[in-house]
Motif scaffolding. Sequence first.
Motif, mmCIF file in Angstrom:
data_model
loop_
_atom_site.group_PDB
_atom_site.id
_atom_site.type_symbol
_atom_site.label_atom_id
_atom_site.label_comp_id
_atom_site.label_asym_id
_atom_site.label_seq_id
_atom_site.Cartn_x
_atom_site.Cartn_y
_atom_site.Cartn_z
ATOM 1 N N CYS A 72 10.734 57.683 4.533
ATOM 2 C CA CYS A 72 9.282 57.525 4.780
ATOM 3 C C CYS A 72 8.837 57.608 6.130
ATOM 4 O O CYS A 72 9.539 56.925 7.199
ATOM 5 N N GLN A 73 8.163 58.569 6.706
ATOM 6 C CA GLN A 73 7.720 58.946 8.095
ATOM 7 C C GLN A 73 6.511 58.239 8.536
ATOM 8 O O GLN A 73 6.260 58.084 9.819
ATOM 9 N N ARG A 74 5.572 58.178 7.596
ATOM 10 C CA ARG A 74 4.267 57.372 8.187
ATOM 11 C C ARG A 74 3.674 56.935 6.870
ATOM 12 O O ARG A 74 3.792 57.332 5.629
ATOM 13 N N LEU A 75 2.801 55.888 7.266
ATOM 14 C CA LEU A 75 1.755 55.228 6.283
ATOM 15 C C LEU A 75 0.568 55.674 6.838
ATOM 16 O O LEU A 75 0.026 55.491 7.757
ATOM 17 N N SER A 76 -0.440 56.220 5.792
ATOM 18 C CA SER A 76 -1.610 56.506 5.822
ATOM 19 C C SER A 76 -2.347 55.385 5.351
ATOM 20 O O SER A 76 -2.235 54.603 4.213
ATOM 21 N N ALA A 86 -7.480 46.619 19.056
ATOM 22 C CA ALA A 86 -6.247 46.289 19.505
ATOM 23 C C ALA A 86 -5.095 46.952 18.965
ATOM 24 O O ALA A 86 -4.034 46.956 19.299
ATOM 25 N N LEU A 87 -5.234 47.371 17.627
ATOM 26 C CA LEU A 87 -4.257 47.946 16.900
ATOM 27 C C LEU A 87 -3.837 49.401 17.459
ATOM 28 O O LEU A 87 -2.911 49.675 17.627
ATOM 29 N N LEU A 88 -5.169 50.069 17.874
ATOM 30 C CA LEU A 88 -4.853 51.488 18.542
ATOM 31 C C LEU A 88 -4.324 51.254 19.993
ATOM 32 O O LEU A 88 -3.603 51.942 20.193
ATOM 33 N N GLU A 89 -4.811 50.255 20.518
ATOM 34 C CA GLU A 89 -4.047 50.141 21.982
ATOM 35 C C GLU A 89 -2.655 49.671 22.021
ATOM 36 O O GLU A 89 -1.807 50.019 22.943
ATOM 37 N N SER A 90 -2.168 48.771 20.965
ATOM 38 C CA SER A 90 -0.941 48.668 20.954
ATOM 39 C C SER A 90 0.044 49.828 20.402
ATOM 40 O O SER A 90 1.169 49.721 20.695
ATOM 41 N N GLY A 91 -0.527 50.837 19.890
ATOM 42 C CA GLY A 91 0.270 51.744 19.477
ATOM 43 C C GLY A 91 0.818 51.813 17.999
ATOM 44 O O GLY A 91 1.314 52.668 17.545
ATOM 45 N N ASP A 96 -5.341 60.144 12.901
ATOM 46 C CA ASP A 96 -5.061 61.224 12.695
ATOM 47 C C ASP A 96 -6.409 62.145 11.919
ATOM 48 O O ASP A 96 -6.477 61.657 10.759
ATOM 49 N N ASP A 97 -7.149 62.787 12.706
ATOM 50 C CA ASP A 97 -8.302 63.154 11.902
ATOM 51 C C ASP A 97 -9.126 62.017 11.275
ATOM 52 O O ASP A 97 -9.737 62.442 10.323
ATOM 53 N N GLY A 98 -9.354 61.181 11.955
ATOM 54 C CA GLY A 98 -10.116 60.100 11.704
ATOM 55 C C GLY A 98 -9.184 59.124 10.601
ATOM 56 O O GLY A 98 -10.030 57.988 10.216
ATOM 57 N N VAL A 99 -8.244 59.459 10.015
ATOM 58 C CA VAL A 99 -7.439 58.537 9.058
ATOM 59 C C VAL A 99 -6.331 57.730 9.997
ATOM 60 O O VAL A 99 -5.477 58.250 10.803
ATOM 61 N N PRO A 100 -6.370 56.605 9.752
ATOM 62 C CA PRO A 100 -5.316 55.620 10.467
ATOM 63 C C PRO A 100 -4.177 55.634 9.813
ATOM 64 O O PRO A 100 -4.021 55.553 8.720
ATOM 65 N N VAL A 101 -3.071 56.094 10.691
ATOM 66 C CA VAL A 101 -1.643 56.078 10.341
ATOM 67 C C VAL A 101 -0.794 55.213 11.037
ATOM 68 O O VAL A 101 -1.051 54.916 12.171
ATOM 69 N N ILE A 102 0.276 54.756 10.578
ATOM 70 C CA ILE A 102 1.523 54.159 11.175
ATOM 71 C C ILE A 102 2.676 55.059 11.106
ATOM 72 O O ILE A 102 2.906 55.345 10.039
ATOM 73 N N GLU A 103 3.126 55.424 12.371
ATOM 74 C CA GLU A 103 4.375 56.298 12.421
ATOM 75 C C GLU A 103 5.603 55.804 12.562
ATOM 76 O O GLU A 103 5.532 54.643 13.179
ATOM 77 N N ARG A 104 6.617 56.161 11.636
ATOM 78 C CA ARG A 104 8.072 55.440 11.679
ATOM 79 C C ARG A 104 8.468 55.325 13.251
ATOM 80 O O ARG A 104 8.751 54.039 13.690
ATOM 81 N N ALA A 105 8.370 56.553 13.995
ATOM 82 C CA ALA A 105 8.986 56.587 15.200
ATOM 83 C C ALA A 105 8.217 55.592 16.220
ATOM 84 O O ALA A 105 8.912 55.118 17.250
ATOM 85 N N ALA A 106 7.132 55.584 16.163
ATOM 86 C CA ALA A 106 6.134 54.631 16.962
ATOM 87 C C ALA A 106 6.482 53.318 16.581
ATOM 88 O O ALA A 106 6.820 52.315 17.521
ATOM 89 N N PHE A 107 6.437 52.863 15.379
ATOM 90 C CA PHE A 107 6.527 51.640 14.836
ATOM 91 C C PHE A 107 7.859 50.952 15.254
ATOM 92 O O PHE A 107 7.796 49.872 15.838
ATOM 93 N N TYR A 271 18.071 47.643 20.478
ATOM 94 C CA TYR A 271 17.485 46.648 21.441
ATOM 95 C C TYR A 271 17.404 47.280 22.708
ATOM 96 O O TYR A 271 16.507 47.112 23.550
ATOM 97 N N LEU A 272 18.444 47.963 23.307
ATOM 98 C CA LEU A 272 18.412 48.651 24.758
ATOM 99 C C LEU A 272 17.314 49.413 24.804
ATOM 100 O O LEU A 272 16.399 49.549 25.824
ATOM 101 N N PHE A 273 16.721 50.388 23.810
ATOM 102 C CA PHE A 273 15.512 51.214 23.966
ATOM 103 C C PHE A 273 14.326 50.085 23.938
ATOM 104 O O PHE A 273 13.231 50.404 24.658
ATOM 105 N N LEU A 274 14.427 48.974 23.418
ATOM 106 C CA LEU A 274 13.007 47.970 23.261
ATOM 107 C C LEU A 274 12.906 47.648 24.308
ATOM 108 O O LEU A 274 12.006 47.142 25.235
#
Length: 332
Positions: A72-76, A86-91, A96-107, A271-274
């Motif tokens: 699973c790469q994204r949640l719509s 606050a959710l948009l500012e945190s990343g 995505d074209d007006g649809v809120p999504v959570i991307e695996r690579a960002a999460f 951990y090191l990337f975080l």
Amino acid sequence: MSPPRSPTLGNSELPLPDGRRLSAEGGLLLLDGAPLLCLEGADGPLHGEPPAAPEFALQALAYWRFSGDPDCQRLSLALPGAVPEALLESGLVRLDDGVPVIERAAFWQLPGFWQRGRRSAGYPEQMCLHASGRRHPRRPPKPRGEVYRRFDARLGAWVALRTLDIGEDLARFNRWQNHPRVAAFWQEEGDLAQHRRYLEALAADPRVLTLIGAFDDEPFAYYEAYWAKEDRIAPFYAVDDYDRGIHMLVGEDRHRGPHKVAAWLGALAHYLFLDEPRTRRLVCEPRADNARMIQHLQALGFARLKEFDFPHKRAALMVLEREAFFARCRLA
């Protein structure tokens, strides 16, 4: 109405480091058995009433789904009303074209539930001169205590990292370094006094962070995470200011094996990337003939760039790019 099923977790629970537990029942995501978020459908858009703490609720949802389904790469999301700024500012959420999504690579790049204690992130950049003549950023104070904790569903165990404590860990470190298997690669055999001096020197060196790895709070491994710009590896590749290198040893034989390497190596890289978002890559330099370790590194996404000669060994330069790690990480 069906819950967000996990091929790994099924109907079981996903523990959080603070002791609480996620689960799913019917159309609900539950926290300690109490409804956290209402869901409709497991595969399509996710609908819900605005939760009392939307950022936590959506983090929990993403953790449940991404942990359970590595493909699973994204949640719509189809949430009522506007997405909180606050959710948009945190990343955590993007549009995505007006649809809120959570991307695996960002999460997985957010501190989330796993990062513990003080981070290097945000420490001001001030350049200074190393004894080698290389300029590098002044490094932040080292953290103390536990720095990372995550439940690994594949193992059914907690994987954790904490900073090494000489008083607590000296005898353990000494036993591990004198194990013939470890000594063959590290060549650091010695008595307690010698190893105390070794660890005290690293504790005083801002370049190196010494860590202990644990499964279910049982110490089994020792790691050195070092800033590569100030290290002897720097002349052998185009080193960046925030590259980090790693030295690794598993001291307890019963915690060897590819399934356990996948768990602790993924946790260490995570951990090191975080810890420092400016870290673009991780590097290590195993002996070129250490085929087993090189295979484990490649399975995580490390690329073998070349071989080169250190004074004491012929080494393979292994590099893990930040983008590659988060694009394919399997943190279950």
